[in-house]
Design a protein around this motif. Structure first.
Motif, PDB file in Angstrom:
ATOM      1  N   ALA A 115       0.824  -1.215   0.000  1.00 10.62           N
ATOM      2  CA  ALA A 115       0.000   0.000   0.000  1.00 10.62           C
ATOM      3  C   ALA A 115       0.853   1.258   0.000  1.00 10.62           C
ATOM      4  CB  ALA A 115      -0.933  -0.010   1.207  1.00 10.62           C
ATOM      5  N   PHE A 116       2.062   1.189   0.563  1.00 11.91           N
ATOM      6  CA  PHE A 116       2.808   2.443   0.778  1.00 11.91           C
ATOM      7  C   PHE A 116       4.189   2.505   0.127  1.00 11.91           C
ATOM      8  CE2 PHE A 116      -0.133   1.902   4.370  1.00 11.91           C
ATOM      9  CZ  PHE A 116      -0.913   3.028   4.153  1.00 11.91           C
ATOM     10  N   ILE A 117       4.743   1.347  -0.223  1.00 13.39           N
ATOM     11  CA  ILE A 117       6.143   1.324  -0.677  1.00 13.39           C
ATOM     12  C   ILE A 117       6.237   1.295  -2.209  1.00 13.39           C
ATOM     13  CG2 ILE A 117       8.217  -0.154  -0.706  1.00 13.39           C
ATOM     14  CD1 ILE A 117       7.958   1.156   1.982  1.00 13.39           C
ATOM     15  N   ASN A 118       6.974   2.248  -2.759  1.00 14.85           N
ATOM     16  CA  ASN A 118       7.352   2.187  -4.172  1.00 14.85           C
ATOM     17  C   ASN A 118       8.741   1.571  -4.248  1.00 14.85           C
ATOM     18  OD1 ASN A 118       5.091   3.483  -5.310  1.00 14.85           O
ATOM     19  ND2 ASN A 118       5.924   5.475  -4.699  1.00 14.85           N
ATOM     20  N   PRO A 119       9.120   1.044  -5.434  1.00 15.48           N
ATOM     21  CA  PRO A 119      10.477   0.500  -5.541  1.00 15.48           C
ATOM     22  C   PRO A 119      11.501   1.535  -5.073  1.00 15.48           C
ATOM     23  CG  PRO A 119       9.201  -0.075  -7.475  1.00 15.48           C
ATOM     24  CD  PRO A 119       8.341   0.864  -6.663  1.00 15.48           C
ATOM     25  N   GLY A 120      12.397   1.092  -4.211  1.00 16.30           N
ATOM     26  CA  GLY A 120      13.450   1.988  -3.706  1.00 16.30           C
ATOM     27  C   GLY A 120      13.088   2.690  -2.405  1.00 16.30           C
ATOM     28  N   PHE A 133       8.290  -8.204   8.540  1.00 21.04           N
ATOM     29  CA  PHE A 133       8.459  -6.752   8.322  1.00 21.04           C
ATOM     30  C   PHE A 133       9.454  -6.533   7.184  1.00 21.04           C
ATOM     31  CE2 PHE A 133       8.182  -6.749  13.213  1.00 21.04           C
ATOM     32  CZ  PHE A 133       6.809  -6.763  13.185  1.00 21.04           C
ATOM     33  N   ARG A 134      10.581  -7.234   7.307  1.00 20.71           N
ATOM     34  CA  ARG A 134      11.659  -7.063   6.335  1.00 20.71           C
ATOM     35  C   ARG A 134      11.286  -7.689   4.993  1.00 20.71           C
ATOM     36  NH1 ARG A 134      15.527 -10.605   5.332  1.00 20.71           N
ATOM     37  NH2 ARG A 134      17.083  -9.771   3.910  1.00 20.71           N
ATOM     38  N   ARG A 135      10.760  -8.883   5.070  1.00 20.61           N
ATOM     39  CA  ARG A 135      10.503  -9.642   3.842  1.00 20.61           C
ATOM     40  C   ARG A 135       9.319  -9.067   3.067  1.00 20.61           C
ATOM     41  NH1 ARG A 135      13.885 -14.145   4.434  1.00 20.61           N
ATOM     42  NH2 ARG A 135      12.717 -15.656   3.236  1.00 20.61           N
ATOM     43  N   GLY A 136       8.317  -8.566   3.774  1.00 19.64           N
ATOM     44  CA  GLY A 136       7.181  -7.914   3.100  1.00 19.64           C
ATOM     45  C   GLY A 136       7.654  -6.669   2.357  1.00 19.64           C
ATOM     46  N   THR A 137       8.574  -5.935   2.970  1.00 22.86           N
ATOM     47  CA  THR A 137       9.130  -4.731   2.337  1.00 22.86           C
ATOM     48  C   THR A 137       9.854  -5.110   1.043  1.00 22.86           C
ATOM     49  OG1 THR A 137       9.462  -3.765   4.516  1.00 22.86           O
ATOM     50  CG2 THR A 137      10.715  -2.788   2.709  1.00 22.86           C
ATOM     51  N   ILE A 138      10.663  -6.163   1.111  1.00 28.29           N
ATOM     52  CA  ILE A 138      11.427  -6.598  -0.075  1.00 28.29           C
ATOM     53  C   ILE A 138      10.468  -7.052  -1.174  1.00 28.29           C
ATOM     54  CG2 ILE A 138      13.044  -8.361  -0.941  1.00 28.29           C
ATOM     55  CD1 ILE A 138      14.421  -8.224   1.819  1.00 28.29           C
ATOM     56  N   LEU A 139       9.428  -7.784  -0.797  1.00 31.24           N
ATOM     57  CA  LEU A 139       8.479  -8.269  -1.812  1.00 31.24           C
ATOM     58  C   LEU A 139       7.762  -7.113  -2.516  1.00 31.24           C
ATOM     59  CD1 LEU A 139       6.958 -11.457  -0.146  1.00 31.24           C
ATOM     60  CD2 LEU A 139       8.330 -11.351  -2.239  1.00 31.24           C
ATOM     61  N   ALA A 140       7.654  -5.982  -1.832  1.00 32.74           N
ATOM     62  CA  ALA A 140       7.025  -4.818  -2.456  1.00 32.74           C
ATOM     63  C   ALA A 140       8.050  -3.980  -3.231  1.00 32.74           C
ATOM     64  CB  ALA A 140       6.346  -3.968  -1.389  1.00 32.74           C
ATOM     65  N   GLY A 141       9.285  -4.443  -3.296  1.00 37.94           N
ATOM     66  CA  GLY A 141      10.324  -3.706  -4.049  1.00 37.94           C
ATOM     67  C   GLY A 141      11.020  -2.660  -3.206  1.00 37.94           C
ATOM     68  N   GLY A 142      10.744  -2.633  -1.908  1.00 41.18           N
ATOM     69  CA  GLY A 142      11.343  -1.623  -1.032  1.00 41.18           C
ATOM     70  C   GLY A 142      12.634  -2.087  -0.396  1.00 41.18           C
ATOM     71  N   LYS A 143      13.207  -1.161   0.396  1.00 40.98           N
ATOM     72  CA  LYS A 143      14.490  -1.462   1.037  1.00 40.98           C
ATOM     73  C   LYS A 143      14.328  -1.379   2.556  1.00 40.98           C
ATOM     74  CE  LYS A 143      19.120   0.392   1.445  1.00 40.98           C
ATOM     75  NZ  LYS A 143      19.970   1.543   1.232  1.00 40.98           N
ATOM     76  N   PRO A 144      14.516  -2.522   3.242  1.00 38.99           N
ATOM     77  CA  PRO A 144      14.449  -2.446   4.703  1.00 38.99           C
ATOM     78  C   PRO A 144      15.716  -1.824   5.260  1.00 38.99           C
ATOM     79  CG  PRO A 144      14.461  -4.743   3.902  1.00 38.99           C
ATOM     80  CD  PRO A 144      14.775  -3.879   2.744  1.00 38.99           C
ATOM     81  N   VAL A 145      15.569  -0.858   6.137  1.00 38.85           N
ATOM     82  CA  VAL A 145      16.727  -0.316   6.859  1.00 38.85           C
ATOM     83  C   VAL A 145      16.551  -0.727   8.313  1.00 38.85           C
ATOM     84  CG1 VAL A 145      17.795   1.826   7.689  1.00 38.85           C
ATOM     85  CG2 VAL A 145      17.235   1.553   5.261  1.00 38.85           C
ATOM     86  N   LEU A 146      17.568  -1.409   8.833  1.00 43.30           N
ATOM     87  CA  LEU A 146      17.414  -2.054  10.134  1.00 43.30           C
ATOM     88  C   LEU A 146      17.691  -1.102  11.298  1.00 43.30           C
ATOM     89  CD1 LEU A 146      19.110  -5.498   9.353  1.00 43.30           C
ATOM     90  CD2 LEU A 146      16.713  -4.822   9.089  1.00 43.30           C
ATOM     91  N   MET A 147      16.889  -1.250  12.347  1.00 42.35           N
ATOM     92  CA  MET A 147      17.096  -0.483  13.585  1.00 42.35           C
ATOM     93  C   MET A 147      17.467  -1.506  14.675  1.00 42.35           C
ATOM     94  SD  MET A 147      13.658   1.886  13.601  1.00 42.35           S
ATOM     95  CE  MET A 147      12.579   0.475  13.725  1.00 42.35           C
ATOM     96  N   PRO A 148      18.753  -1.558  15.064  1.00 44.49           N
ATOM     97  CA  PRO A 148      19.161  -2.567  16.055  1.00 44.49           C
ATOM     98  C   PRO A 148      18.412  -2.409  17.383  1.00 44.49           C
ATOM     99  CG  PRO A 148      21.063  -1.525  15.044  1.00 44.49           C
ATOM    100  CD  PRO A 148      19.865  -0.735  14.593  1.00 44.49           C
ATOM    101  N   LEU A 149      17.965  -3.526  17.925  1.00 44.65           N
ATOM    102  CA  LEU A 149      17.374  -3.545  19.273  1.00 44.65           C
ATOM    103  C   LEU A 149      18.433  -4.115  20.203  1.00 44.65           C
ATOM    104  CD1 LEU A 149      13.799  -5.028  18.618  1.00 44.65           C
ATOM    105  CD2 LEU A 149      14.596  -2.665  18.352  1.00 44.65           C
ATOM    106  N   LEU A 150      18.867  -3.294  21.159  1.00 46.33           N
ATOM    107  CA  LEU A 150      19.968  -3.716  22.022  1.00 46.33           C
ATOM    108  C   LEU A 150      19.507  -3.837  23.468  1.00 46.33           C
ATOM    109  CD1 LEU A 150      22.637  -1.249  20.559  1.00 46.33           C
ATOM    110  CD2 LEU A 150      22.174  -3.611  19.836  1.00 46.33           C
ATOM    111  N   MET A 151      20.145  -4.772  24.166  1.00 45.93           N
ATOM    112  CA  MET A 151      19.773  -5.000  25.562  1.00 45.93           C
ATOM    113  C   MET A 151      19.924  -3.703  26.369  1.00 45.93           C
ATOM    114  SD  MET A 151      21.247  -7.773  28.294  1.00 45.93           S
ATOM    115  CE  MET A 151      21.346  -9.189  27.263  1.00 45.93           C
ATOM    116  N   GLU A 152      21.029  -2.951  26.098  1.00 44.65           N
ATOM    117  CA  GLU A 152      21.269  -1.747  26.906  1.00 44.65           C
ATOM    118  C   GLU A 152      20.230  -0.646  26.652  1.00 44.65           C
ATOM    119  OE1 GLU A 152      23.522  -3.157  24.881  1.00 44.65           O
ATOM    120  OE2 GLU A 152      24.686  -1.688  23.733  1.00 44.65           O
ATOM    121  N   ASN A 153      19.487  -0.749  25.550  1.00 43.83           N
ATOM    122  CA  ASN A 153      18.399   0.218  25.288  1.00 43.83           C
ATOM    123  C   ASN A 153      17.033  -0.389  25.593  1.00 43.83           C
ATOM    124  OD1 ASN A 153      20.299   2.012  24.375  1.00 43.83           O
ATOM    125  ND2 ASN A 153      19.989   1.532  22.209  1.00 43.83           N
TER     126      ASN A 153
END
Ligand SMILES: Cc1ncc(COP(=O)(O)O)c(C=O)c1O
Length: 390
Positions: A115-120, A133-153
């Motif tokens: 619904a929201f992602i154009n290629p790129g 989350f990641r794989r759905g983005t790729i299937l829509a032609g988008g690019k997942p940018v990862l946000m690390p989840l860390l124990m200290e945060n």
């Protein structure tokens, strides 16, 4: 014909199914006759409440309910979802325009990118996370940018560290609390920060509440829609799979901003034909259950959590006590990667876990144990792990 040549680049980019290696090792272990304790998946073993089953049986006898479903969902279930949001979180949503019934929350989460992602375009995705989350983005032609989840945060993403180059290209922000795999909850302060950050950066927030009711020690999850301004840019996804044990039914719903809901609805009506009305009738009964009727589910998972966390800690694994979800996220105390560790566990003990690296690069060094076997089997798992040799 060279079929490999016909496969889309999107599909190729997805690569192997995340837990492919573990599944292969499981097959081998089963073939050799090993007693398997499978703690890899998110497939709850607790059955639906008897009231839900009774409603299902009753609905199955109504011929009309076997006909083609209404695309958006039965008005009765949409109303029940809206009343539940009000009763549970104090959030007002219009059943007509701000609720959509899904064929499981996975399906809605995968399609939201369409619904929201154009290629790129970019989607901001937690790492580690539920792979869709990641794989759905790729299937829509988008690019997942990862946000690390860390124990200290406290396993919350740090929005300030998102690349300044990628942020202007971002359209979606995926969040998931209670969190799979870390078991973390999000407090109101973080949810408000997420809404404000999304507003500033013009992002649609997709908050995944699949584990909304599975929280421990009396703590409750918060809806992002209770936060100021959230109705402008948020979607919140709910599931019948985890709380109610209706996993095989494939039923969920999404609530939030009417225009965002409508965009997802337009995708849905082109790829799905609505959920079976018989199931939706029974789901109305699920949403009407008293909180006290869900307590036994929470209690069961909490008892299992306590056994596994204590057992792992006794074996010197570093584990934060999960506040919710059906997972224990454990740091591997040996110098081996998570795939190797998962394989060693299968080979030596017959215990199957999810290697953290399958959930994202920041998951390397961890294993995810699911609380989907009973207490005796979890005790047995801990017992078997005592003889692990590296
Ligand atoms: C975080 C998360 N979201 C969504 C889902 C999908 O749930 P559903 O059965 O509603 O598709 C899962 C299931 O494993 C999950 O772990």
């Amino acid at each position: 014909m060279d079929i490999e040549n016909r496969i889309s680049s999107r599909l190729k980019e997805l690569g192997e199914y995340v837990f492919h290696g573990v599944q292969e090792a499981k097959k081998k272990a089963l073939a050799s006759g090993k007693d398997i304790i499978d703690l890899a998946g998110g497939n709850p073993d607790l059955p639906p409440h008897p009231k839900i089953i009774a409603a299902l049986k009753q609905a199955a006898d109504v011929p009309e309910l076997h006909r083609h479903p209404i695309y958006e969902g039965l008005p009765e279930l949409k109303k029940a979802a809206a009343s539940w949001m009000k009763r549970r979180f104090g959030v007002e949503v219009d059943p007509e325009s701000e609720v959509l019934i899904l064929l499981g929350s996975k399906e809605g989460i995968a399609h939201v990118s369409w619904a929201f992602i154009n290629p790129g375009d970019v989607a901001l995705v937690p790492d580690p996370a539920y792979p869709v989350f990641r794989r759905g983005t790729i299937l829509a032609g988008g690019k997942p940018v990862l946000m690390p989840l860390l124990m200290e945060n406290r396993w919350l993403p740090d929005f300030q560290t998102i690349s300044k180059e990628e942020l202007p290209k971002a359209k979606l922000l995926f969040l998931n609390y209670p969190n799979n795999p870390t078991g973390a909850l999000a407090d109101r302060e973080f949810l408000q920060e997420a809404v404000d950050f999304a507003k500033e950066s013009e992002l649609v927030v997709c908050q995944d509440m699949a584990y909304s009711e599975i929280t421990f020690n009396g703590k409750k999850s918060e809806s992002i829609l209770t936060q100021e301004g959230a109705k402008e840019n948020c979607l919140e996804f709910f599931s019948f799979s985890k709380t109610y044990g209706m996993t095989g039914w494939r039923l969920g719903f999404v609530v939030g901003n009417a225009k965002l809901i409508d965009a997802l609805r337009r995708v849905e009506i082109n790829v799905n034909s609505g959920a079976f009305h018989v199931l939706q009738k029974a789901a109305v009964v699920a949403l009407a259950l008293e909180d006290s009727e869900i307590d036994p589910v929470r209690k069961t998972y909490q008892e299992r959590r306590d056994i596994l966390v204590k057992g792992l800690r006794d074996l010197e694994w570093e584990v934060k006590n999960p506040k919710g979800s059906i997972f224990v996220w454990a740091k591997i105390p040996y110098d081996v990667d998570s795939n190797r560790m998962a394989n060693l566990l299968i080979e030596q003990t017959g215990i199957i876990t999810a290697p953290g690296s399958g959930l994202g690069p920041s998951g390397e060094g961890y294993l995810r144990f699911s609380l989907i076997e009973d207490k005796d089997r979890l005790e047995e798992a801990v017992h078997r792990m005592k003889s692990l040799k590296l």
